[in-house]
Write a protein that holds these residues in place. Structure first.
Motif, short mmCIF file in Angstrom:
data_model
loop_
_atom_site.label_atom_id
_atom_site.label_comp_id
_atom_site.label_asym_id
_atom_site.label_seq_id
_atom_site.Cartn_x
_atom_site.Cartn_y
_atom_site.Cartn_z
N THR A 105 -0.66 13.47 -3.74
CA THR A 105 -0.67 12.50 -2.63
C THR A 105 -2.01 11.80 -2.52
O THR A 105 -2.09 10.57 -2.36
N GLY A 132 1.43 3.73 -3.18
CA GLY A 132 0.96 5.09 -2.93
C GLY A 132 2.05 6.12 -3.10
O GLY A 132 1.85 7.15 -3.76
N SER A 177 -3.55 3.44 -4.83
CA SER A 177 -2.98 2.35 -4.05
C SER A 177 -4.06 1.52 -3.36
O SER A 177 -3.95 0.30 -3.27
N PHE A 208 -2.51 7.69 -3.27
CA PHE A 208 -2.94 6.70 -2.27
C PHE A 208 -4.34 6.17 -2.56
O PHE A 208 -4.68 5.07 -2.12
N TYR A 240 0.84 -1.21 0.00
CA TYR A 240 0.00 0.00 0.00
C TYR A 240 0.87 1.25 0.00
O TYR A 240 0.65 2.17 -0.80
N TYR A 241 1.85 1.30 0.89
CA TYR A 241 2.70 2.49 0.98
C TYR A 241 3.64 2.59 -0.23
O TYR A 241 3.93 3.69 -0.71
N THR A 269 2.44 8.92 -6.15
CA THR A 269 2.58 10.32 -5.76
C THR A 269 3.83 10.93 -6.40
O THR A 269 3.81 12.05 -6.90
#
Length: 233
Positions: free
Chosen positions: A65, A22, A72, A69, A18-19, A26
């Motif tokens: 951002t 994301g 994501s 996300f 996920y991170y 971004t």
């Protein structure tokens, strides 16, 4: 990656992916904003002013951002809604999309198609926009009367464009193709380029080539060395 144990929980894998997705999305959107606002050649083409004071820059940062996300979240839902019944061994050094989808025991063509179109949105569209921005940047550089100024501007832009091409090229090789063509050894080698090498070059491209950035870095290092000398004495 620094853990002695090679295992990772299901929730841990989902969190890492996920991170990773994301932040990657971004980053791609932010590069577009920088190109379109001529920040790439800011030190050589535009008058000196504070970037942090510009509302459009902050607006684009938060928009990038948020979009990154949100994409994501969609990718994680698609990937981890697949029923897994194959091996739990992932032949990769981080939590990526293709390695885990290959472990699914059902037809994932529709999910892969959605991820493919999202990859086009994140990779191909930004790259085209960056290319268009460079057309305007080059036209601006050619209007500079000083030959030395032109060379300096072209040098700054060329270094950034090289990193952009390598980064987007390697990432496109991984994500803009069917999962059936996934090759673990080759993909891991390419992944090192856009996850490690090009991010490490960013400080050189965005800051250290800039005169003001070099001056700030010298001041910080001087203060650090001075404070360390005082403590030692």
């Amino acid at each position: 990656m620094l853990s002695i144990s090679p295992t990772l929980s299901f929730s841990g894998y989902a969190t890492q992916q996920y991170y990773f997705v994301g932040l990657a999305c971004t980053n791609h959107f932010l590069v577009v904003g920088m190109g379109n606002d001529h920040y790439i050649c800011h030190a050589t083409l535009l008058p000196t002013h504070s970037l942090s004071a510009e509302p459009p820059a902050w607006g684009w940062f938060f928009t990038s951002t948020l979009c990154g996300f949100l994409i994501s979240v969609v990718v994680n839902v698609l990937v981890f809604s697949v029923p897994f019944c194959a091996s739990n061994r992932i032949n990769h050094f981080f939590c990526d999309i293709s390695p885990v989808i290959k472990l699914g025991c059902t037809d994932t063509n529709q999910k892969e198609m959605v991820i493919f179109f999202l990859s086009i949105l994140v990779l191909l569209v930004p790259f085209v926009l960056i290319f268009i921005s460079y057309v305007f940047i080059v036209s601006t550089i050619l209007k500079i009367s000083s030959v030395e100024g032109q060379h300096k501007a072209f040098a700054t832009c060329a270094s950034h464009l090289t990193v952009v091409i390598v980064h987007y090229g390697c990432a496109s090789f991984i994500y803009l193709r069917p999962t059936s063509l996934y090759s673990s050894d080759k993909d891991r080698l390419v992944a090192v380029t856009y996850t490690v090498i090009t991010p490490l070059l960013n400080p050189l491209v965005y800051t250290l080539r800039n005169k003001a950035g070099k001056t700030s870095l010298r001041k910080v290092l001087s203060r650090y060395l001075f404070a360390k000398t005082l403590r030692m004495s």
